[in-house]
Scaffold this active site. Structure first.
Site, PDB file in Angstrom:
ATOM      1  N   HIS A   1       0.877  -1.191   0.000  1.00  0.00           N
ATOM      2  CA  HIS A   1       0.000   0.000   0.000  1.00  0.00           C
ATOM      3  C   HIS A   1       0.906   1.229   0.000  1.00  0.00           C
ATOM      4  O   HIS A   1       1.282   1.742   1.061  1.00  0.00           O
ATOM      5  CB  HIS A   1      -0.918  -0.040   1.226  1.00  0.00           C
ATOM      6  CG  HIS A   1      -1.953   1.054   1.249  1.00  0.00           C
ATOM      7  ND1 HIS A   1      -3.152   0.929   1.925  1.00  0.00           N
ATOM      8  CD2 HIS A   1      -1.971   2.289   0.699  1.00  0.00           C
ATOM      9  CE1 HIS A   1      -3.850   2.040   1.789  1.00  0.00           C
ATOM     10  NE2 HIS A   1      -3.149   2.888   1.047  1.00  0.00           N
TER      11      HIS A   1
ATOM     12  N   HIS B   1      -9.387   0.837  -1.677  1.00  0.00           N
ATOM     13  CA  HIS B   1      -9.424   1.476  -0.366  1.00  0.00           C
ATOM     14  C   HIS B   1     -10.864   1.366   0.142  1.00  0.00           C
ATOM     15  O   HIS B   1     -11.806   1.709  -0.591  1.00  0.00           O
ATOM     16  CB  HIS B   1      -9.073   2.960  -0.475  1.00  0.00           C
ATOM     17  CG  HIS B   1      -7.608   3.254  -0.647  1.00  0.00           C
ATOM     18  ND1 HIS B   1      -6.839   2.691  -1.630  1.00  0.00           N
ATOM     19  CD2 HIS B   1      -6.780   4.072   0.067  1.00  0.00           C
ATOM     20  CE1 HIS B   1      -5.603   3.148  -1.526  1.00  0.00           C
ATOM     21  NE2 HIS B   1      -5.532   3.987  -0.504  1.00  0.00           N
TER      22      HIS B   1
ATOM     23  N   GLU C   1     -11.524   3.197   5.487  1.00  0.00           N
ATOM     24  CA  GLU C   1     -10.519   4.113   6.062  1.00  0.00           C
ATOM     25  C   GLU C   1     -11.312   5.204   6.791  1.00  0.00           C
ATOM     26  O   GLU C   1     -11.280   5.288   8.010  1.00  0.00           O
ATOM     27  CB  GLU C   1      -9.643   4.714   4.950  1.00  0.00           C
ATOM     28  CG  GLU C   1      -8.601   5.720   5.448  1.00  0.00           C
ATOM     29  CD  GLU C   1      -7.852   6.434   4.310  1.00  0.00           C
ATOM     30  OE1 GLU C   1      -8.345   6.443   3.164  1.00  0.00           O
ATOM     31  OE2 GLU C   1      -6.777   7.011   4.592  1.00  0.00           O
TER      32      GLU C   1
ATOM     33  N   ASP D   1       1.696   3.953   2.844  1.00  0.00           N
ATOM     34  CA  ASP D   1       0.684   4.833   2.241  1.00  0.00           C
ATOM     35  C   ASP D   1       1.337   6.003   1.494  1.00  0.00           C
ATOM     36  O   ASP D   1       1.579   5.885   0.285  1.00  0.00           O
ATOM     37  CB  ASP D   1      -0.307   5.327   3.309  1.00  0.00           C
ATOM     38  CG  ASP D   1      -1.696   5.655   2.757  1.00  0.00           C
ATOM     39  OD1 ASP D   1      -1.937   5.419   1.567  1.00  0.00           O
ATOM     40  OD2 ASP D   1      -2.554   6.139   3.537  1.00  0.00           O
ATOM     41  N   ASP D   2       1.591   7.106   2.174  1.00  0.00           N
ATOM     42  CA  ASP D   2       2.187   8.305   1.556  1.00  0.00           C
ATOM     43  C   ASP D   2       3.317   8.790   2.462  1.00  0.00           C
ATOM     44  O   ASP D   2       3.180   9.814   3.149  1.00  0.00           O
ATOM     45  CB  ASP D   2       1.118   9.405   1.416  1.00  0.00           C
ATOM     46  CG  ASP D   2      -0.074   8.916   0.608  1.00  0.00           C
ATOM     47  OD1 ASP D   2       0.038   8.816  -0.616  1.00  0.00           O
ATOM     48  OD2 ASP D   2      -1.111   8.592   1.231  1.00  0.00           O
TER      49      ASP D   2
HETATM   50  N1  ADE Z   1      -4.530   8.661  -1.968  1.00  0.00           N
HETATM   51  C1  ADE Z   1      -3.322   8.738  -1.400  1.00  0.00           C
HETATM   52  N2  ADE Z   1      -3.383   8.344  -0.126  1.00  0.00           N
HETATM   53  C2  ADE Z   1      -4.667   8.008   0.121  1.00  0.00           C
HETATM   54  C3  ADE Z   1      -5.366   7.519   1.250  1.00  0.00           C
HETATM   55  N3  ADE Z   1      -4.762   7.290   2.415  1.00  0.00           N
HETATM   56  N4  ADE Z   1      -6.688   7.297   1.136  1.00  0.00           N
HETATM   57  C4  ADE Z   1      -7.313   7.534  -0.014  1.00  0.00           C
HETATM   58  N5  ADE Z   1      -6.705   7.987  -1.108  1.00  0.00           N
HETATM   59  C5  ADE Z   1      -5.388   8.227  -1.047  1.00  0.00           C
HETATM   60 ZN    ZN Z   2      -3.770   4.745   0.418  1.00  0.00          ZN
END
Ligand code: ADE
Ligand code: ZN
Length: 337
Positions: free
Chosen positions: A17, A197, A200, A278-279
């Protein structure tokens, strides 16, 4: 016995992810802005990093899509991906399944082939040099229409050999999986695997919909499954992988504190929980920092760390023989410590 930091970094793991656009570090934002003659709203790298305070998913996405504007040509996507691979290698990642969001780029005139080409060239050349295998997952932006997603799928068809799966990301609430049922059906018919996703920020019903309607192989995040005990039983019974991202969940206020995260409870309940970043450029840590954060805050054992790493291999789209080889390496390493 080696330190927990060394143990976490040494254990072979898959990252499942990871949004490649979410690995864009502030330094690279400034480098690329200079290269393309773009004026940024922030005076310095530090000021940009300071702006990374989010109240929810949408407040993050606004900053994330603005940051992605500096990615303009094939070599930008190559540089971004190569830099991520070096960070991942330092954290013991042996296999990565990378998300990319073509609509973020094609909507502002960057050709699909430039996005895919740069990412793919880095995954192939830098990935090979570092011994990291990969798969690519094309994500549709769920705040855009199903028609837009379908057009994006059609753009991807000539490159289907390079793309293993399609996924669904961006603003979750109000954009249920049902909206994309026909796009995902077409994608499956074209031979793509599917992930999404779900759960969340959105309700547990979105997780069930993703499984039933989109026929996903994995749920990205999925933390809100706990609100529906029958769903938790189903996820445990079917070993449906959840690709969790603990530092992301705290930064985006899904949980107030890392100590409140439900990862350990769900792991103990027998779900195929995995840890991912994730990011990472926006959330304060790459994959090893995510493992260490839950280890420390939730009182995990080294055995739990090995279980999480094994789950990541099990949940990957690697062939069975490659999975067996990595699982054996994880077993050997955890027996020694
Ligand atoms: N795009 C990038 N990170 C994300 C996340 N955590 N949830 C949904 N879309 C995303
Ligand atoms: Zn994500």
């Amino acid at each position: 016995m080696n330190s927990i930091e060394d143990y976490v970094r040494a254990i072979p793991k898959a990252e499942l992810h990871l949004h490649i656009e979410g690995t864009l570090e502030p330094e690279m934002v400034f480098d690329l802005a200079r290269k393309h003659g773009i004026t940024l709203r922030y005076p310095s790298v530090e000021a940009l990093r300071e702006a990374y305070r989010f109240s929810d998913l949408q407040s993050f996405l606004d900053v994330y899509y603005a940051g992605a504007q500096v990615l303009r040509d094939e070599s930008d996507f190559h540089a971004l991906t190569a830099a991520y691979l070096h960070r991942a290698h330092a954290d013991g990642v042996v296999h990565v399944e990378v998300f990319f969001d073509p609509q973020t780029h094609t909507a502002r005139g960057v050709p699909f082939h430039a996005v895919l080409g740069g990412i793919r060239r880095a995954l192939t050349d830098t990935g090979r040099a570092l011994g990291i295998t990969h798969r690519l997952i094309l994500c549709f932006l769920r705040h855009l229409s199903a028609d837009d997603a379908m057009q994006t799928l059609e753009q991807a068809l000539p490159h289907a050999d390079a793309i293993t799966a399609v996924g669904l990301d961006s603003s979750e609430a109000g954009h249920p999986p049902t909206k994309f049922a026909s796009v995902f059906e077409r994608a499956r018919n074209e031979g793509f695997l599917t992930v999404a996703h779900a759960g969340e920020e959105g309700p547990p019903g979105y997780i069930s919909e993703a499984l039933d309607l989109l026929q996903v192989k994995r749920i990205d995040h999925g933390v809100r499954c706990e609100e529906d005990p029958d769903l938790v039983s189903r996820l445990a019974r079917d070993r449906v992988p959840l690709t969790m991202c603990p530092l992301s969940n705290v930064k985006l206020r899904v949980f107030d504190r890392i100590q409140d995260h439900n990862l350990k409870r769900l792991l103990e309940r027998g779900l195929c929980v995995t840890v991912n970043s994730d990011d990472p450029a926006y959330f304060g840590g790459y994959i090893a920092e995510n493992y260490l954060a839950v280890y420390r805050a939730l009182g995990l054992s080294r055995g739990d760390i090995a279980q999480l790493a094994s789950n990541s291999i099990e949940a990957s789209f690697l062939p069975a023989a490659a999975k067996d080889a990595w699982l054996e390496k994880i077993r050997a390493l955890s027996d020694r410590t």
